[in-house]
Motif scaffolding. Structure first.
Motif, PDB file in Angstrom:
ATOM      1  N   GLN A  46      53.827  -0.385 -29.349  1.00 33.67           N
ATOM      2  CA  GLN A  46      52.466  -0.714 -29.808  1.00 33.67           C
ATOM      3  C   GLN A  46      52.444  -2.147 -30.347  1.00 33.67           C
ATOM      4  O   GLN A  46      51.525  -2.922 -30.080  1.00 33.67           O
ATOM      5  CB  GLN A  46      52.014   0.226 -30.945  1.00 33.67           C
ATOM      6  CG  GLN A  46      52.026   1.707 -30.638  1.00 33.67           C
ATOM      7  CD  GLN A  46      50.915   2.158 -29.721  1.00 33.67           C
ATOM      8  OE1 GLN A  46      50.885   1.757 -28.574  1.00 33.67           O
ATOM      9  NE2 GLN A  46      50.030   3.000 -30.191  1.00 33.67           N
ATOM     10  N   ALA A  53      55.072   4.910 -42.107  1.00 32.35           N
ATOM     11  CA  ALA A  53      54.023   5.037 -43.119  1.00 32.35           C
ATOM     12  C   ALA A  53      54.588   5.544 -44.440  1.00 32.35           C
ATOM     13  O   ALA A  53      54.002   5.336 -45.497  1.00 32.35           O
ATOM     14  CB  ALA A  53      52.943   5.986 -42.621  1.00 32.35           C
ATOM     15  N   ASP A  59      53.474  -0.412 -37.800  1.00 29.52           N
ATOM     16  CA  ASP A  59      53.465   0.769 -36.932  1.00 29.52           C
ATOM     17  C   ASP A  59      54.904   1.188 -36.689  1.00 29.52           C
ATOM     18  O   ASP A  59      55.815   0.359 -36.745  1.00 29.52           O
ATOM     19  CB  ASP A  59      52.758   0.488 -35.601  1.00 29.52           C
ATOM     20  CG  ASP A  59      52.257   1.760 -34.925  1.00 29.52           C
ATOM     21  OD1 ASP A  59      51.053   2.064 -35.048  1.00 29.52           O
ATOM     22  OD2 ASP A  59      53.075   2.464 -34.285  1.00 29.52           O
ATOM     23  N   GLY A 117      49.864   2.057 -39.523  1.00 34.37           N
ATOM     24  CA  GLY A 117      49.638   2.795 -38.274  1.00 34.37           C
ATOM     25  C   GLY A 117      48.648   2.002 -37.430  1.00 34.37           C
ATOM     26  O   GLY A 117      47.712   2.559 -36.866  1.00 34.37           O
ATOM     27  N   ARG A 128      43.691   4.070 -40.039  1.00 36.78           N
ATOM     28  CA  ARG A 128      42.716   4.792 -39.207  1.00 36.78           C
ATOM     29  C   ARG A 128      43.463   5.645 -38.185  1.00 36.78           C
ATOM     30  O   ARG A 128      44.294   5.152 -37.429  1.00 36.78           O
ATOM     31  CB  ARG A 128      41.802   3.786 -38.479  1.00 36.78           C
ATOM     32  CG  ARG A 128      40.699   4.455 -37.665  1.00 36.78           C
ATOM     33  CD  ARG A 128      39.715   3.450 -37.059  1.00 36.78           C
ATOM     34  NE  ARG A 128      40.207   2.865 -35.827  1.00 36.78           N
ATOM     35  CZ  ARG A 128      39.490   2.036 -35.051  1.00 36.78           C
ATOM     36  NH1 ARG A 128      38.274   1.670 -35.407  1.00 36.78           N
ATOM     37  NH2 ARG A 128      40.005   1.557 -33.938  1.00 36.78           N
TER      38      ARG A 128
HETATM   39  C1  LIG Z   1      45.779   6.977 -32.770  1.00 36.91           C
HETATM   40  S1  LIG Z   1      46.787   5.593 -33.071  1.00 36.91           S
HETATM   41  C2  LIG Z   1      45.672   4.620 -34.089  1.00 36.91           C
HETATM   42  C3  LIG Z   1      45.960   3.155 -34.036  1.00 36.91           C
HETATM   43  C4  LIG Z   1      45.026   2.280 -34.861  1.00 36.91           C
HETATM   44  N1  LIG Z   1      45.039   2.630 -36.262  1.00 36.91           N
HETATM   45  C5  LIG Z   1      43.615   2.334 -34.335  1.00 36.91           C
HETATM   46  O1  LIG Z   1      42.757   2.947 -34.966  1.00 36.91           O
HETATM   47  O2  LIG Z   1      43.382   1.769 -33.246  1.00 36.91           O
HETATM   48  C6  LIG Z   1      47.974   6.163 -34.270  1.00 36.91           C
HETATM   49  C7  LIG Z   1      49.109   5.189 -34.515  1.00 36.91           C
HETATM   50  O3  LIG Z   1      49.899   5.683 -35.600  1.00 36.91           O
HETATM   51  C8  LIG Z   1      51.248   5.338 -35.327  1.00 36.91           C
HETATM   52  N2  LIG Z   1      52.125   6.218 -36.122  1.00 36.91           N
HETATM   53  C9  LIG Z   1      52.377   7.536 -35.930  1.00 36.91           C
HETATM   54  N3  LIG Z   1      53.216   7.982 -36.868  1.00 36.91           N
HETATM   55  C10 LIG Z   1      53.509   6.935 -37.674  1.00 36.91           C
HETATM   56  C11 LIG Z   1      54.319   6.766 -38.834  1.00 36.91           C
HETATM   57  N4  LIG Z   1      55.024   7.781 -39.350  1.00 36.91           N
HETATM   58  N5  LIG Z   1      54.371   5.549 -39.416  1.00 36.91           N
HETATM   59  C12 LIG Z   1      53.666   4.509 -38.913  1.00 36.91           C
HETATM   60  N6  LIG Z   1      52.893   4.599 -37.812  1.00 36.91           N
HETATM   61  C13 LIG Z   1      52.804   5.797 -37.205  1.00 36.91           C
HETATM   62  C14 LIG Z   1      51.396   5.535 -33.827  1.00 36.91           C
HETATM   63  O4  LIG Z   1      52.513   4.845 -33.316  1.00 36.91           O
HETATM   64  C15 LIG Z   1      50.054   4.994 -33.335  1.00 36.91           C
HETATM   65  O5  LIG Z   1      50.143   3.642 -33.010  1.00 36.91           O
END
Ligand SMILES: C[S@@+](CC[C@H](N)C(=O)[O-])C[C@H]1O[C@@H](n2cnc3c(N)ncnc32)[C@H](O)[C@@H]1O
Length: 271
Positions: A77, A100, A72, A48, A116
């Motif tokens: 992104q 994920a 991701d 993510g 995170r």
């Molecule tokens: C709030 S952002 C945080 C990004 C990064 N970890 C940071 O702290 O800057 C959450 C991220 O989780 C990704 N995300 C949401 N659901 C997901 C999934 N099922 N599998 C992988 N990534 C996912 C979103 O696309 C997004 O880029």
């Protein structure tokens, strides 16, 4: 049941907000990763990873003998992450699209797996942790940071600030997600099979332009809030503009969501 998905903006529309988020959290994430044991030469996965902000930090710490793989679900992104990596001349970081729950990364291959602010957007966070655990080498480290929106505060207190967080928490729960997951993370680690995790809480307080993080988040969630019938366009636009005003007021201090920082080793014999 398929996940309801990420409610905030991705790609260019969300990148500036993630930049502010990172400006606030990077010192805490850096300290956490050092404390947990991040070191040169490690193979790391950042699940993510968003636009890659923490992946880049990790890449600088593991050095040329280490590597980082950011995953991701959003290509928008990852496009930003890849172009940033190029600008930063980082050769030890790659980005790959994946969920994920099923990252597609090789099992038992990573010294450290990190995530995170992603688990709060999932419907099945334990399943994601089990996938992350499977990526770890025996003795490898899982390190997570997750928010609890219920602990946000404004000083002096402001009704609109509380309403804003109540709306975001309500939106998540209408989608089977949990924006207060931070408090449950110790429990969730235990359920995913991690023994005696280390844990700490941090709560950044934000001043000046970084306070815009909150009205920007609300703006990104605006349409989803209306769709979920938690508000209407007139009310939400009024709240967004009041939140902008509150952020621009030099006398207000924003306590943004408390963050649970948790880490644990994969212990094979206990599985
Ligand atoms: C709030 S952002 C945080 C990004 C990064 N970890 C940071 O702290 O800057 C959450 C991220 O989780 C990704 N995300 C949401 N659901 C997901 C999934 N099922 N599998 C992988 N990534 C996912 C979103 O696309 C997004 O880029």
């Amino acid at each position: 049941m398929p996940d309801k998905g990420y409610t905030l903006a991705t790609g260019d529309s969300g990148a500036y907000r993630l930049q502010i988020l990172n400006a606030i959290h990077q010192p805490y994430s850096e300290f956490l990763l050092k404390r947990a044991g991040l070191s040169p030469g490690m193979q790391v996965a950042d699940i993510g990873c968003g636009t890659g902000n923490v992946s880049f930090l990790i890449a600088s710490k593991v050095g040329i003998n280490g590597s980082v793989c950011g995953v991701d679900i959003s290509e928008a992104q990852l496009d930003i992450a890849r172009s940033q990596a190029k600008n930063l001349n980082l050769d030890n970081v790659t980005f790959t699209e994946g969920s994920a729950y099923d990252t597609g990364l090789p099992k038992e291959s990573f010294d450290l797996v990190y995530c995170r602010f992603m688990l709060i957007h999932l419907n099945r966070p334990i399943e994601a942790l089990i996938e992350m655990k499977s990526l770890l080498k025996p003795g490898g480290l899982l390190v997570c940071e997750e928010a609890d929106f219920s602990k946000a505060f404004c000083q002096p207190s402001a009704k609109v600030y509380d309403i804003c967080y109540e709306m975001l928490i309500g939106l998540a729960s209408s989608r089977g997600q949990n924006f207060c997951l931070g408090i449950e993370l110790y429990d969730i680690f235990n359920h995913a099979g991690f023994v005696n995790p280390e844990i700490s809480f941090i709560q950044p307080v934000v001043t000046r332009e970084n306070k815009r993080l909150i009205d920007m988040s609300l703006m990104e969630a605006r349409n989803a809030l209306i769709e979920a019938q938690l508000t209407d366009s007139h009310e939400v636009d009024k709240i967004i503009s009041q939140m902008t005003e509150l952020a621009l007021d030099n006398t207000t201090l924003f306590g943004i969501p408390r963050v649970t920082q948790i880490w644990s080793r994969r212990v094979m014999s206990k599985e």
